[in-house]
Scaffold this active site. Structure first.
Site, PDB file in Angstrom:
ATOM      1  N   ASP A 237      37.460  46.150  40.190  1.00  0.00           N
ATOM      2  CA  ASP A 237      36.603  46.867  41.138  1.00  0.00           C
ATOM      3  C   ASP A 237      36.558  48.350  40.780  1.00  0.00           C
ATOM      4  OD1 ASP A 237      34.850  47.096  43.275  1.00  0.00           O
ATOM      5  OD2 ASP A 237      36.440  47.266  44.776  1.00  0.00           O
TER       6      ASP A 237
ATOM      7  N   ASN B  18      36.564  54.258  44.084  1.00  0.00           N
ATOM      8  CA  ASN B  18      37.969  53.873  43.917  1.00  0.00           C
ATOM      9  C   ASN B  18      38.730  54.821  43.007  1.00  0.00           C
ATOM     10  OD1 ASN B  18      37.774  51.738  45.654  1.00  0.00           O
ATOM     11  ND2 ASN B  18      37.382  50.220  44.057  1.00  0.00           N
TER      12      ASN B  18
ATOM     13  N   ASP C 232      42.748  51.114  45.223  1.00  0.00           N
ATOM     14  CA  ASP C 232      42.160  49.865  45.706  1.00  0.00           C
ATOM     15  C   ASP C 232      42.283  48.730  44.698  1.00  0.00           C
ATOM     16  OD1 ASP C 232      40.946  47.857  47.067  1.00  0.00           O
ATOM     17  OD2 ASP C 232      39.047  48.894  47.372  1.00  0.00           O
TER      18      ASP C 232
END
Length: 181
Positions: free
Chosen positions: A49, A54, A67
């Site tokens: 991700d 992030n 994250d």
């Protein structure tokens, strides 16, 4: 899982307020994130991700990757039936249902670096059609057109990171870190 308390701003917010970052600033962020991804890879984790939201940039200019909620062990199996990804940054092989590898994280970091350098995402991915998104990803990116003042080395780096085929991307984090440095 524990996370340090940071006084930081997300790369997403930084781009939204400043627009395109300088080449040196964007490469510094990419270097910090690449080192974080290498550390995760050494523990056999794939982040899955990678995106500007992030990445947290601290006051001293250090960037932290956060994250790991979608992270997967390299030998693990993703049992979810749904695709969890942000269209701008998702690697093309994920759209095809291929297994996740660290090369997908390299693609996503390249797309994030493109966004930081150009001030806009690499694609107009405003579609809910999986087939349209796959076709968008097949088109090579042209960072030079989006950010004409960049060095040839940086343009080549980002375009290689974002190669459609995983085997055409930078083959390791050590190589990626060396190229960014």
């Amino acid at each position: 899982i524990a996370m340090e308390l940071l006084q930081a701003v997300s790369l997403e917010r930084l781009i939204a307020t400043k627009g395109a970052l300088s080449e040196a600033e964007a490469l510094g962020i990419a270097l910090d994130v690449s080192r974080g991804l290498k550390a995760a890879h050494d523990e056999r984790l794939i982040h899955r991700d990678i995106k500007p939201g992030n990445m947290l940039v601290t006051g001293d200019g250090t960037t932290k990757l956060v994250d790991f909620g979608l992270a997967l062990h390299q030998d693990g199996e993703d049992l979810s039936e749904e695709l969890w990804a942000t269209p701008f940054y998702v690697p093309p092989e994920k759209l095809e249902g291929d297994p996740d590898t660290f090369l997908g994280d390299i693609y996503s970091l390249g797309a994030t670096l493109y966004h930081a350098l150009a001030g806009k995402p690499p694609f107009d991915a405003n579609t809910s059609s999986m087939e349209e998104l796959k076709e968008i990803k097949r088109q090579p990116v042209d960072l030079k057109a989006a950010a004409p003042g960049l060095s040839k080395a940086t343009v080549k780096l980002v375009e290689t990171m974002m190669a459609y085929r995983p085997e055409d991307r930078i083959p390791s984090y050590d190589s990626l870190i060396a190229q960014i440095e």
